[in-house]
Write a protein that holds these residues in place. Structure first.
Motif, PDB file in Angstrom:
ATOM      1  N   ASN A  60       6.687  15.034  -6.269  1.00 25.14           N
ATOM      2  CA  ASN A  60       6.247  14.103  -7.315  1.00 25.14           C
ATOM      3  C   ASN A  60       6.715  14.535  -8.695  1.00 25.14           C
ATOM      4  O   ASN A  60       6.959  15.714  -8.952  1.00 25.14           O
ATOM      5  N   PRO A 102       5.002   7.392  -8.152  1.00 22.70           N
ATOM      6  CA  PRO A 102       4.191   6.210  -7.835  1.00 22.70           C
ATOM      7  C   PRO A 102       3.146   5.925  -8.900  1.00 22.70           C
ATOM      8  O   PRO A 102       2.367   6.791  -9.284  1.00 22.70           O
ATOM      9  N   VAL A 127      -7.124   6.529  -4.496  1.00 18.53           N
ATOM     10  CA  VAL A 127      -6.021   5.572  -4.548  1.00 18.53           C
ATOM     11  C   VAL A 127      -6.529   4.178  -4.177  1.00 18.53           C
ATOM     12  O   VAL A 127      -7.235   4.000  -3.179  1.00 18.53           O
ATOM     13  N   ARG A 145       0.850  -1.189   0.000  1.00 10.92           N
ATOM     14  CA  ARG A 145       0.000   0.000   0.000  1.00 10.92           C
ATOM     15  C   ARG A 145       0.885   1.238   0.000  1.00 10.92           C
ATOM     16  O   ARG A 145       2.066   1.175   0.357  1.00 10.92           O
ATOM     17  N   SER A 146       0.303   2.364  -0.393  1.00 10.64           N
ATOM     18  CA  SER A 146       1.034   3.624  -0.380  1.00 10.64           C
ATOM     19  C   SER A 146       1.363   4.026   1.050  1.00 10.64           C
ATOM     20  O   SER A 146       0.541   3.880   1.955  1.00 10.64           O
ATOM     21  N   PHE A 154       3.302   1.508  -5.642  1.00  8.53           N
ATOM     22  CA  PHE A 154       2.690   2.252  -4.544  1.00  8.53           C
ATOM     23  C   PHE A 154       3.648   3.338  -4.071  1.00  8.53           C
ATOM     24  O   PHE A 154       4.864   3.199  -4.147  1.00  8.53           O
ATOM     25  N   SER A 155       3.075   4.415  -3.561  1.00 11.72           N
ATOM     26  CA  SER A 155       3.846   5.628  -3.281  1.00 11.72           C
ATOM     27  C   SER A 155       4.767   5.482  -2.071  1.00 11.72           C
ATOM     28  O   SER A 155       4.360   4.995  -1.010  1.00 11.72           O
TER      29      SER A 155
END
Length: 318
Positions: free
Chosen positions: A175, A106, A201, A59-60, A84-85
């Motif tokens: 980002n 991501p 997300v 998961r992020s 995922f981030s």
């Protein structure tokens, strides 16, 4: 442009990568092919280019392995291109504190490399992002209205964060593609309801609205498309905390179902739940989930900042 040309342009324009610098790329199997294109671009520039492929996170906001975190601290510049981030992780925060210039990508796709937000005029993005960040810096209370629903919260004492797409000085990060100004709302102050109609997300692009109810800084109810999945991803504890408020500033960005681009779209705002320790908050939840919605009204300290998605003092959307 060819993918190789885009990669070289990104590394030169967004990270100012130079020959002889140590350049680290962190990826997973899902994004390995795109990471390899960045690796070749780094080599072509003459940087000491390293590529680490790790197990995909679940998961992020989940931390990378300790060895990855340690290597990030030693790099002059880095790109985190993963499914995922890793944006809201301690590993990213510590690397930036050590001086690494760092960009996170991501969930990015080849289409996003070649079209949409990545093609923006980043001098324009930077100017608008910094202006909105200034409004957040000076603000005390935010009111968001959309479709008859209202969500309000305090940002008093918190600092806005610009994600401009240009990270050329030591310790700058954000980002790519980019274009947002965001802030950590004061914990426990958010209450109200909001209609999410862009993307979430882990859910993707929405076909119908998702109604979120927040009380005392915590998500207490979700109704509509993706509600069950959102609550599952957040868990039952700190993951349901209101963590972030952000405003998109990139006129070239599109709603695609990938939050990396979606939250940058001019005319959108987003609320995230989960961790915010890395950008001025106090919550460490091991998860960070963004919810994007279009064309809201936004007031900061009673002053209209956005009306139907159009920012005050800016030109109409293209």
């Amino acid at each position: 442009m060819e993918l190789s040309d885009v990669c070289r342009k990104i590394l030169k324009n967004s990270l100012d990568l130079k020959a002889g610098e140590t350049f680290l790329i962190v990826t997973d199997d899902a994004k390995k092919r795109l990471a390899e294109a960045l690796y070749r671009a780094g080599q072509a520039i003459g940087a000491e280019t390293l590529l680490i492929v790790m197990k995909e996170r679940q998961r992020s906001g989940e931390e990378p392995p300790r060895a990855v975190a340690a290597t990030l601290i030693e790099a002059d510049a880095a790109v985190l291109i993963t499914e995922f981030s890793l944006t809201h992780t301690r590993a990213r925060k510590r690397a930036v504190e050590a001086g690494t210039r760092l960009a996170t990508m991501p969930g990015i796709t080849e289409d996003m490399f070649l079209q949409g937000a990545i093609t923006a005029d980043y001098s324009e993005v930077k100017a608008l992002t910094e202006r909105i960040t200034g409004l957040l810096d000076r603000g005390r209370r935010v009111l968001i209205e959309k479709g008859g629903q209202r969500l309000a919260f305090s940002i008093e004492g918190r600092k806005g964060v610009p994600s401009t797409g240009v990270y050329i000085h030591s310790g700058e990060s954000g980002n790519l593609p980019s274009g947002e100004a965001f802030i950590a709302p004061v914990e426990g102050t958010a209450s109200g309801r909001i209609l999410v109609d862009g993307s979430v997300v882990g859910v993707g692009k929405l076909k119908s609205s998702l109604l979120l109810t927040v009380k005392d800084g915590r998500l207490v109810e979700a109704e509509g498309e993706g509600a069950g999945r959102l609550l599952e991803l957040l868990g039952a504890d700190l993951g349901r905390s209101v963590a972030e408020f952000g405003i998109g500033t990139n006129r070239s960005a599109r709603i695609t179902g990938n939050v990396l681009e979606d939250e940058k779209v001019y005319g959108t705002v987003h609320i995230a739940f989960g961790s915010n320790l890395t950008f001025g908050g106090t919550i460490e939840a091991g998860v960070h989930i963004d919810c994007v919605f279009k064309d809201p009204d936004v007031k900061i300290d009673g002053c209209q900042v956005m009306k139907n998605g159009r920012m005050s003092g800016t030109a109409p959307k293209r």
